[in-house]
Design a protein around this motif. Structure first.
Motif, PDB file in Angstrom:
ATOM      1  N   VAL A  55       0.845  -1.196   0.000  1.00  0.00           N
ATOM      2  CA  VAL A  55       0.000   0.000   0.000  1.00  0.00           C
ATOM      3  C   VAL A  55       0.880   1.247   0.000  1.00  0.00           C
ATOM      4  O   VAL A  55       0.633   2.191  -0.763  1.00  0.00           O
ATOM      5  CB  VAL A  55      -0.962  -0.002   1.206  1.00  0.00           C
ATOM      6  N   PHE A  56       1.924   1.256   0.824  1.00  0.00           N
ATOM      7  CA  PHE A  56       2.825   2.409   0.884  1.00  0.00           C
ATOM      8  C   PHE A  56       3.487   2.635  -0.471  1.00  0.00           C
ATOM      9  O   PHE A  56       3.543   3.755  -0.971  1.00  0.00           O
ATOM     10  CB  PHE A  56       3.892   2.180   1.964  1.00  0.00           C
ATOM     11  N   ARG A  57       3.989   1.560  -1.096  1.00  0.00           N
ATOM     12  CA  ARG A  57       4.639   1.678  -2.409  1.00  0.00           C
ATOM     13  C   ARG A  57       3.666   2.219  -3.448  1.00  0.00           C
ATOM     14  O   ARG A  57       3.997   3.122  -4.214  1.00  0.00           O
ATOM     15  CB  ARG A  57       5.174   0.320  -2.861  1.00  0.00           C
ATOM     16  N   ASP A  58       2.451   1.691  -3.460  1.00  0.00           N
ATOM     17  CA  ASP A  58       1.462   2.133  -4.445  1.00  0.00           C
ATOM     18  C   ASP A  58       1.075   3.600  -4.256  1.00  0.00           C
ATOM     19  O   ASP A  58       0.913   4.335  -5.235  1.00  0.00           O
ATOM     20  CB  ASP A  58       0.215   1.248  -4.382  1.00  0.00           C
ATOM     21  N   LEU A  59       0.935   4.029  -3.000  1.00  0.00           N
ATOM     22  CA  LEU A  59       0.605   5.430  -2.734  1.00  0.00           C
ATOM     23  C   LEU A  59       1.726   6.356  -3.179  1.00  0.00           C
ATOM     24  O   LEU A  59       1.476   7.407  -3.779  1.00  0.00           O
ATOM     25  CB  LEU A  59       0.310   5.631  -1.250  1.00  0.00           C
ATOM     26  N   ARG A  60       2.962   5.979  -2.890  1.00  0.00           N
ATOM     27  CA  ARG A  60       4.097   6.819  -3.289  1.00  0.00           C
ATOM     28  C   ARG A  60       4.291   6.821  -4.796  1.00  0.00           C
ATOM     29  O   ARG A  60       4.675   7.826  -5.380  1.00  0.00           O
ATOM     30  CB  ARG A  60       5.391   6.372  -2.594  1.00  0.00           C
ATOM     31  N   ARG A  61       4.018   5.696  -5.447  1.00  0.00           N
ATOM     32  CA  ARG A  61       4.112   5.640  -6.909  1.00  0.00           C
ATOM     33  C   ARG A  61       3.058   6.540  -7.530  1.00  0.00           C
ATOM     34  O   ARG A  61       3.327   7.282  -8.475  1.00  0.00           O
ATOM     35  CB  ARG A  61       3.939   4.215  -7.418  1.00  0.00           C
ATOM     36  N   ALA A  62       1.842   6.512  -6.994  1.00  0.00           N
ATOM     37  CA  ALA A  62       0.768   7.370  -7.501  1.00  0.00           C
ATOM     38  C   ALA A  62       1.105   8.841  -7.272  1.00  0.00           C
ATOM     39  O   ALA A  62       0.865   9.688  -8.143  1.00  0.00           O
ATOM     40  CB  ALA A  62      -0.545   7.013  -6.826  1.00  0.00           C
ATOM     41  N   GLU A  63       1.690   9.150  -6.121  1.00  0.00           N
ATOM     42  CA  GLU A  63       2.101  10.522  -5.827  1.00  0.00           C
ATOM     43  C   GLU A  63       3.164  10.992  -6.823  1.00  0.00           C
ATOM     44  O   GLU A  63       3.082  12.099  -7.355  1.00  0.00           O
ATOM     45  CB  GLU A  63       2.654  10.580  -4.408  1.00  0.00           C
ATOM     46  N   PHE A  64       4.132  10.137  -7.117  1.00  0.00           N
ATOM     47  CA  PHE A  64       5.170  10.476  -8.089  1.00  0.00           C
ATOM     48  C   PHE A  64       4.570  10.666  -9.481  1.00  0.00           C
ATOM     49  O   PHE A  64       4.922  11.597 -10.195  1.00  0.00           O
ATOM     50  CB  PHE A  64       6.250   9.392  -8.120  1.00  0.00           C
ATOM     51  N   ALA A  65       3.646   9.794  -9.864  1.00  0.00           N
ATOM     52  CA  ALA A  65       3.027   9.898 -11.188  1.00  0.00           C
ATOM     53  C   ALA A  65       2.258  11.203 -11.341  1.00  0.00           C
ATOM     54  O   ALA A  65       2.291  11.831 -12.404  1.00  0.00           O
ATOM     55  CB  ALA A  65       2.115   8.704 -11.434  1.00  0.00           C
ATOM     56  N   GLN A  67       2.875  14.050  -9.674  1.00  0.00           N
ATOM     57  CA  GLN A  67       3.824  15.160  -9.689  1.00  0.00           C
ATOM     58  C   GLN A  67       4.567  15.252 -11.009  1.00  0.00           C
ATOM     59  O   GLN A  67       4.793  16.335 -11.530  1.00  0.00           O
ATOM     60  CB  GLN A  67       4.825  15.025  -8.545  1.00  0.00           C
ATOM     61  N   SER A  68       4.966  14.106 -11.551  1.00  0.00           N
ATOM     62  CA  SER A  68       5.737  14.117 -12.796  1.00  0.00           C
ATOM     63  C   SER A  68       4.844  14.076 -14.030  1.00  0.00           C
ATOM     64  O   SER A  68       5.326  14.241 -15.141  1.00  0.00           O
ATOM     65  CB  SER A  68       6.698  12.933 -12.836  1.00  0.00           C
ATOM     66  N   GLN A  69       3.554  13.829 -13.827  1.00  0.00           N
ATOM     67  CA  GLN A  69       2.581  13.705 -14.919  1.00  0.00           C
ATOM     68  C   GLN A  69       3.019  12.648 -15.931  1.00  0.00           C
ATOM     69  O   GLN A  69       2.874  12.819 -17.133  1.00  0.00           O
ATOM     70  CB  GLN A  69       2.356  15.055 -15.590  1.00  0.00           C
ATOM     71  N   ASP A  70       3.569  11.559 -15.414  1.00  0.00           N
ATOM     72  CA  ASP A  70       4.036  10.454 -16.254  1.00  0.00           C
ATOM     73  C   ASP A  70       3.405   9.172 -15.734  1.00  0.00           C
ATOM     74  O   ASP A  70       3.749   8.700 -14.660  1.00  0.00           O
ATOM     75  CB  ASP A  70       5.556  10.357 -16.201  1.00  0.00           C
ATOM     76  N   THR A  71       2.455   8.626 -16.470  1.00  0.00           N
ATOM     77  CA  THR A  71       1.767   7.417 -16.041  1.00  0.00           C
ATOM     78  C   THR A  71       2.080   6.224 -16.941  1.00  0.00           C
ATOM     79  O   THR A  71       1.337   5.250 -16.963  1.00  0.00           O
ATOM     80  CB  THR A  71       0.239   7.641 -16.016  1.00  0.00           C
ATOM     81  N   ALA A  72       3.185   6.282 -17.656  1.00  0.00           N
ATOM     82  CA  ALA A  72       3.558   5.189 -18.556  1.00  0.00           C
ATOM     83  C   ALA A  72       3.887   3.928 -17.746  1.00  0.00           C
ATOM     84  O   ALA A  72       4.429   4.017 -16.648  1.00  0.00           O
ATOM     85  CB  ALA A  72       4.764   5.588 -19.394  1.00  0.00           C
ATOM     86  N   PRO A  73       3.555   2.760 -18.279  1.00  0.00           N
ATOM     87  CA  PRO A  73       3.870   1.512 -17.570  1.00  0.00           C
ATOM     88  C   PRO A  73       5.363   1.363 -17.278  1.00  0.00           C
ATOM     89  O   PRO A  73       5.738   0.823 -16.241  1.00  0.00           O
ATOM     90  CB  PRO A  73       3.386   0.420 -18.526  1.00  0.00           C
ATOM     91  N   GLU A  74       6.212   1.856 -18.169  1.00  0.00           N
ATOM     92  CA  GLU A  74       7.656   1.752 -17.947  1.00  0.00           C
ATOM     93  C   GLU A  74       8.081   2.576 -16.730  1.00  0.00           C
ATOM     94  O   GLU A  74       8.965   2.178 -15.972  1.00  0.00           O
ATOM     95  CB  GLU A  74       8.431   2.223 -19.178  1.00  0.00           C
ATOM     96  N   THR A  75       7.448   3.717 -16.537  1.00  0.00           N
ATOM     97  CA  THR A  75       7.764   4.567 -15.385  1.00  0.00           C
ATOM     98  C   THR A  75       7.333   3.893 -14.101  1.00  0.00           C
ATOM     99  O   THR A  75       8.065   3.911 -13.108  1.00  0.00           O
ATOM    100  CB  THR A  75       7.074   5.938 -15.524  1.00  0.00           C
ATOM    101  N   ARG A  76       6.156   3.305 -14.104  1.00  0.00           N
ATOM    102  CA  ARG A  76       5.681   2.587 -12.914  1.00  0.00           C
ATOM    103  C   ARG A  76       6.610   1.425 -12.581  1.00  0.00           C
ATOM    104  O   ARG A  76       6.955   1.206 -11.417  1.00  0.00           O
ATOM    105  CB  ARG A  76       4.252   2.105 -13.119  1.00  0.00           C
ATOM    106  N   GLN A  77       7.036   0.690 -13.593  1.00  0.00           N
ATOM    107  CA  GLN A  77       7.939  -0.435 -13.364  1.00  0.00           C
ATOM    108  C   GLN A  77       9.290   0.037 -12.851  1.00  0.00           C
ATOM    109  O   GLN A  77       9.875  -0.577 -11.964  1.00  0.00           O
ATOM    110  CB  GLN A  77       8.122  -1.248 -14.653  1.00  0.00           C
ATOM    111  N   SER A  78       9.770   1.149 -13.382  1.00  0.00           N
ATOM    112  CA  SER A  78      11.044   1.702 -12.929  1.00  0.00           C
ATOM    113  C   SER A  78      10.959   2.136 -11.468  1.00  0.00           C
ATOM    114  O   SER A  78      11.881   1.910 -10.688  1.00  0.00           O
ATOM    115  CB  SER A  78      11.449   2.877 -13.820  1.00  0.00           C
TER     116      SER A  78
END
Length: 97
Positions: A55-65, A67-78
């Motif tokens: 849950v923590f990882r998913d919340l922080r990933r969503a927060e980063f997405a 802020q960076s306005q990048d929702t590409a699958p490669e970015t999420r995987q990175s």
């Protein structure tokens, strides 16, 4: 007399607003890659007690997405790869900023 650091307002007035806005904070740039952000957020998980790891990882990933306005699958995987590397480093005792 020693030189004093200009305030952001003085810097903007003297040099122009574009120079007053700095993309860095301290020694760390604010333009981190998804991997670097994920790696840094991994250590934050150990300091909190409100969320499970996923849950923590998913919340922080969503927060980063957002802020960076990048929702590409490669970015999420990175981000996830960086988070996993950060966990491994933290557990192994490697220090990173």
């Amino acid at each position: 007399m020693s030189a004093q650091k200009e305030s952001p307002v003085e810097c903007a007035n003297t040099h122009g607003a574009e120079i007053a806005v700095s993309p860095s904070k301290g020694n760390y740039t604010m333009n981190d890659t998804a991997f670097q952000v994920g790696r840094k957020r991994a250590a934050d998980w150990f300091a909190q007690n409100g969320y499970s790891l996923c849950v923590f990882r998913d919340l922080r990933r969503a927060e980063f997405a957002l802020q960076s306005q990048d929702t590409a699958p490669e970015t999420r995987q990175s981000f996830d790869d960086g988070f996993a590397a950060g966990l491994a480093d933290f557990i192994a005792g490697v220090r990173h900023g």
